[in-house]
Design a protein around this motif. Sequence first.
Motif, PDB file in Angstrom:
ATOM      1  N   ASP A  20       0.416  -1.738   0.010  1.00  0.00           N
ATOM      2  CA  ASP A  20       0.553   0.234   0.091  1.00  0.00           C
ATOM      3  C   ASP A  20       1.031   1.333   0.151  1.00  0.00           C
ATOM      4  O   ASP A  20       0.640   2.286  -0.952  1.00  0.00           O
ATOM      5  N   ALA A  21       2.070   1.358   0.854  1.00  0.00           N
ATOM      6  CA  ALA A  21       2.944   2.613   0.425  1.00  0.00           C
ATOM      7  C   ALA A  21       3.584   3.351  -0.419  1.00  0.00           C
ATOM      8  O   ALA A  21       3.469   4.360  -1.211  1.00  0.00           O
ATOM      9  N   THR A  22       3.440   1.976  -1.200  1.00  0.00           N
ATOM     10  CA  THR A  22       4.024   2.158  -3.006  1.00  0.00           C
ATOM     11  C   THR A  22       3.269   2.694  -3.486  1.00  0.00           C
ATOM     12  O   THR A  22       3.556   3.525  -4.452  1.00  0.00           O
ATOM     13  N   LYS A  25       2.579   6.277  -3.044  1.00  0.00           N
ATOM     14  CA  LYS A  25       3.617   7.665  -3.719  1.00  0.00           C
ATOM     15  C   LYS A  25       3.196   7.369  -4.960  1.00  0.00           C
ATOM     16  O   LYS A  25       3.979   8.150  -5.314  1.00  0.00           O
ATOM     17  N   ARG A  26       3.040   6.232  -5.825  1.00  0.00           N
ATOM     18  CA  ARG A  26       3.202   6.409  -7.206  1.00  0.00           C
ATOM     19  C   ARG A  26       1.951   7.079  -8.097  1.00  0.00           C
ATOM     20  O   ARG A  26       1.989   7.409  -9.082  1.00  0.00           O
ATOM     21  N   ARG A  27       0.696   7.228  -6.743  1.00  0.00           N
ATOM     22  CA  ARG A  27      -0.674   7.903  -6.582  1.00  0.00           C
ATOM     23  C   ARG A  27      -0.167   9.210  -6.616  1.00  0.00           C
ATOM     24  O   ARG A  27      -0.562   9.961  -7.417  1.00  0.00           O
ATOM     25  N   LYS A  28       0.853  10.199  -5.761  1.00  0.00           N
ATOM     26  CA  LYS A  28       0.820  10.903  -5.446  1.00  0.00           C
ATOM     27  C   LYS A  28       1.411  11.416  -7.032  1.00  0.00           C
ATOM     28  O   LYS A  28       1.782  13.179  -7.499  1.00  0.00           O
ATOM     29  N   ARG A  29       2.495  10.797  -7.245  1.00  0.00           N
ATOM     30  CA  ARG A  29       3.259  11.071  -8.355  1.00  0.00           C
ATOM     31  C   ARG A  29       2.527  11.586  -9.122  1.00  0.00           C
ATOM     32  O   ARG A  29       3.320  12.553 -10.114  1.00  0.00           O
ATOM     33  N   ARG A  30       1.840  10.642  -9.684  1.00  0.00           N
ATOM     34  CA  ARG A  30       1.488  10.759 -10.891  1.00  0.00           C
ATOM     35  C   ARG A  30       0.238  12.398 -11.091  1.00  0.00           C
ATOM     36  O   ARG A  30      -0.037  12.986 -12.015  1.00  0.00           O
TER      37      ARG A  30
END
Length: 404
Positions: A20-22, A25-30
């Motif tokens: 879930d943590a990874t 992070k990917r959603r925030k970067r997108r």
Amino acid sequence: MNYESTTWRREALEDVVLDDATLAKRRKRRRLLIAFAIFLVVAIAVVAVMAGRGGDEAAAPAGKAAAPGAQADALPVVTVIVPGRQQVATVISSTGSLAARRDLPVGVPGEGGQVSRVLVEPGDWVRAGQVLATIDRSVQTQEAAQLAAQIQVQRADLALAQSELERSLALVERGFVSQADIQRKTATRDAAAARVRVAEANLGAARARMGRLDIRAPAAGLVLDRNIEAGQVVGPGSGALFRIAQGGEMELLARLPQSDMARVRVGVPVAVTPVGSATSYQGVVWQMSPTIDAQTRQGEARISVPYHRDLRPGGFASAEIRAGAVDAPLLPESAVQSDERGNFVYLVDGNGAVVRRDVRVGEVGDRGVAVVEGLAGDERVVLSAGAFLNPGQRVRPQLAAAAR
């Protein structure tokens, strides 16, 4: 041909298990990448719109008024003045020393003697003939009495001679007295009459000498100085015992350059201001020196001033001599500049360009600077800020009212 593929397979990606943590992070970067991309697109669109407007304005026809107006608004605004021409009084400034216009020294008119009384002080007003001081006259009084007695003796002798002549004239017809006796008695009578006249003249001279023991004012005026005291012995060599300003009139001895001497005439008005006083006193030039000093190239103007207690002989004063008037443009001091080439002003020509004009200035006073050469009066003269302008620079002139 056999080779290994480096491409990720979908099956391999699906086999990767993410926590879930990874995923967070990917959603925030997108989301950040999407927001940056949107901002970049908007900025590019704004720049394109502004560039399009600038191109449209540059390509606009020359007949439109927007372009010339914008260029005119960009020019600096400069205040100008049209001075015209007017009568400017010519004032010559000078300095000098104050003195009595007619300084009358008063000394001993006779043989002198011991001073018995002094009747005036410096600063007193006296009338013509007024006694200023007296000298002891006890000896002269006795001499006058002696001469008066001699007159009586001579008159008695004259009366006796006249009586004898009359008796002889009465007897001459009877023959008792000769004609020669008559002539002798007539001569005796005439001699006695002459002695009477001599005695009277001697008495008159003695009284005149005694009268000269009174030191009197030769004219009405103001006593400036006193150099005599009671008990002092004075004589013809004692010098001036009093100094009197005739009529109390003062004068200023003003030194003027040769060029100014040629412009000043007898009778012109003058304002005289003593040092230390804020008050000016009106005078008039009553005499001009007929010569020029060979060393200083200066002459002297004598300015008559009525009496005032602030005008003291020997003092220093300034003078403003009104030597006529000239017809010239009058500018404020801020409009006139100077450099190594001399005085000049800046003009604005019909095209709005700054032009330098060399001028020669005349009188400088509270009303401004008179320009005696270089201006006709109808030019547009830069009123101020000339130090920030350069010849040929284009400006937008704004007319101001001329100083009057």
